[in-house]
Design an enzyme around this catalytic site. Structure first.
Site, PDB file in Angstrom:
ATOM      1  N   GLU A   1       4.748  15.096   5.245  1.00 24.82           N
ATOM      2  CA  GLU A   1       4.752  15.547   6.652  1.00 24.82           C
ATOM      3  C   GLU A   1       5.561  14.519   7.807  1.00 24.82           C
ATOM      4  O   GLU A   1       5.937  15.295   8.547  1.00 24.82           O
ATOM      5  CB  GLU A   1       3.047  15.452   7.167  1.00 24.82           C
ATOM      6  CG  GLU A   1       2.386  16.347   6.271  1.00 24.82           C
ATOM      7  CD  GLU A   1       0.865  16.380   6.579  1.00 24.82           C
ATOM      8  OE1 GLU A   1       0.220  15.154   6.676  1.00 24.82           O
ATOM      9  OE2 GLU A   1       0.042  17.437   6.905  1.00 24.82           O
TER      10      GLU A   1
ATOM     11  N   ALA B   1       3.115   7.266   0.940  1.00 27.78           N
ATOM     12  CA  ALA B   1       2.054   7.637  -0.177  1.00 27.78           C
ATOM     13  C   ALA B   1       1.162   8.504   0.958  1.00 27.78           C
ATOM     14  O   ALA B   1      -0.015   9.068   0.206  1.00 27.78           O
ATOM     15  CB  ALA B   1       1.422   6.736  -0.779  1.00 27.78           C
TER      16      ALA B   1
ATOM     17  N   GLY C   1      -3.234  17.546   7.189  1.00 30.21           N
ATOM     18  CA  GLY C   1      -3.699  17.340   8.668  1.00 30.21           C
ATOM     19  C   GLY C   1      -2.681  16.771   9.446  1.00 30.21           C
ATOM     20  O   GLY C   1      -3.043  16.655  10.776  1.00 30.21           O
TER      21      GLY C   1
ATOM     22  N   GLU D   1      -3.280  17.032  -1.882  1.00 35.09           N
ATOM     23  CA  GLU D   1      -4.442  17.045  -1.051  1.00 35.09           C
ATOM     24  C   GLU D   1      -5.645  17.498  -1.812  1.00 35.09           C
ATOM     25  O   GLU D   1      -6.892  17.351  -1.817  1.00 35.09           O
ATOM     26  CB  GLU D   1      -4.312  17.553   0.136  1.00 35.09           C
ATOM     27  CG  GLU D   1      -3.545  16.589   1.332  1.00 35.09           C
ATOM     28  CD  GLU D   1      -2.024  16.695   1.414  1.00 35.09           C
ATOM     29  OE1 GLU D   1      -1.365  17.178   0.297  1.00 35.09           O
ATOM     30  OE2 GLU D   1      -1.446  16.221   2.367  1.00 35.09           O
TER      31      GLU D   1
ATOM     32  N   LYS E   1       1.088  -1.200   0.026  1.00 33.67           N
ATOM     33  CA  LYS E   1      -0.019   0.155   0.113  1.00 33.67           C
ATOM     34  C   LYS E   1       0.830   1.402  -0.076  1.00 33.67           C
ATOM     35  O   LYS E   1       0.503   2.199   0.422  1.00 33.67           O
ATOM     36  CB  LYS E   1      -0.993   0.104   1.217  1.00 33.67           C
ATOM     37  CG  LYS E   1      -2.093  -1.170   0.976  1.00 33.67           C
ATOM     38  CD  LYS E   1      -3.052  -0.871   0.119  1.00 33.67           C
ATOM     39  CE  LYS E   1      -4.182  -2.050   0.077  1.00 33.67           C
ATOM     40  NZ  LYS E   1      -4.915  -1.772  -0.982  1.00 33.67           N
TER      41      LYS E   1
END
Ligand code: 1HE
Length: 261
Positions: A113, A61, A141, A133, A24
């Protein structure tokens, strides 16, 4: 603690924490975040530096969009999730132990981030950064408005988010996202070597470096200078100072030169 989505390995006085959800693309689900929390909460005093790396073709990711879609979180649930990310990434940045990020492939969204919470970021030539995003109908976030904006400037972050621009490793260096480009496939070894070098500094100096400089940058000059004097006073009474300064006086310490790193 056993981990499903991380590999955690001790290598002398360094700890190597590797995202291990390659199928993933190391997307950060609630469970991955919990495991990162555990891994960075269990660094004892024997750990002098950390490498944060990733298995598979990409570093990370970002938010697990599949989980986010299926959970259909309420506003309050998403706010609490973001605050959990903030707590965990704060632990990485302000835990007092230097963290070397070993980057490759996509470092995007929440992956960027996460990388921004590490102190030294080295990267393979195929590394790229993006904040997609806006294209997904969401917003950052995991702390990007604070950590990423302070590295690349708020203006550049706005531009990256509005346009979806993908930044390559060379632009990453110019923007301060990358401190060193390694050979392809060599990032993990280079990160281990760098972490071992950093681990050789006095622990209290490393503590001051990783916990105070970013905080002082947010203070007024007067408060920053005052805080620096307090931090310096604490560090210089550390128990390794005398022997390290003695080594300088005895001329047994290597001189600072272009070959130092
Ligand atoms: C994922 C994710 C994910 C891949 N969540 N599952 N982040 C993004 O917008 C990045 C979205 N992902 C991508 O653009 C690409 O997947 C990559 C460039 C990262 C990798 O491409 P590639 O060709 O190597 O892999 P792939 O075929 O796209 O994906 C492989 C699998 O990973 C596939 O699952 P499969 O079950 O169909 O095999 C993908 O669905 C899965 N995958 N990325 C979940 N992000 C706190 S707020 C933070 C805000 C954000 O981070 S927003 C997310 C930004």
């Amino acid at each position: 603690m056993t981990y499903q989505f991380l590999n955690v390995e001790s290598d002398g006085d360094i700890r190597v924490i590797t995202l291990n959800r390659p199928a993933k693309r190391n997307a950060i689900s609630d469970e991955v975040l919990d495991e990162l929390d555990q891994a960075f909460s269990s660094l004892g005093p024997e750990v002098r530096a950390v490498v944060l790396a990733a298995n598979g073709p990409h570093f990370c990711a970002g938010l697990d969009l599949g989980e986010h879609h299926s959970k259909a979180r309420t506003a309050a649930e998403f706010m609490h999730m973001c605050q959990a990310w903030h707590r965990v990434f704060d632990k990485i940045q302000y835990g007092g132990i230097p963290v070397v990020g070993a980057l490759h492939g996509a470092v995007v969204g929440g992956g960027m981030e996460l990388a921004a919470a590490t102190h030294i970021r080295i990267a393979e030539p195929n590394t790229y950064f993006a904040l997609p995003e806006g294209q997904k109908g969401i917003f950052t976030g995991g702390g990007a408005t604070v950590r990423v904006a302070r590295i690349i400037t708020p203006s550049r972050m706005v531009e990256m988010m509005l346009t979806g621009r993908v930044v390559d490793v060379h632009a990453g260096v110019s923007l301060g996202l990358v401190h060193e480009i390694t050979e392809a496939g060599a990032c993990l070894d280079a990160a281990r070597a760098l972490a071992k070098k950093v681990a050789g500094n006095a622990p209290l100096s490393n503590y001051a470096i990783v916990t105070s400089i970013s905080r002082i940058a947010e203070m007024s000059s007067a408060e920053g200078l005052f805080t620096e004097s307090l931090m310096a006073a604490v560090v210089q009474t550390g128990n390794e100072v005398q022997s390290r300064l003695g080594a300088f006086v005895d001329k047994s310490l290597p001189k600072v030169s272009l070959q130092t790193i």
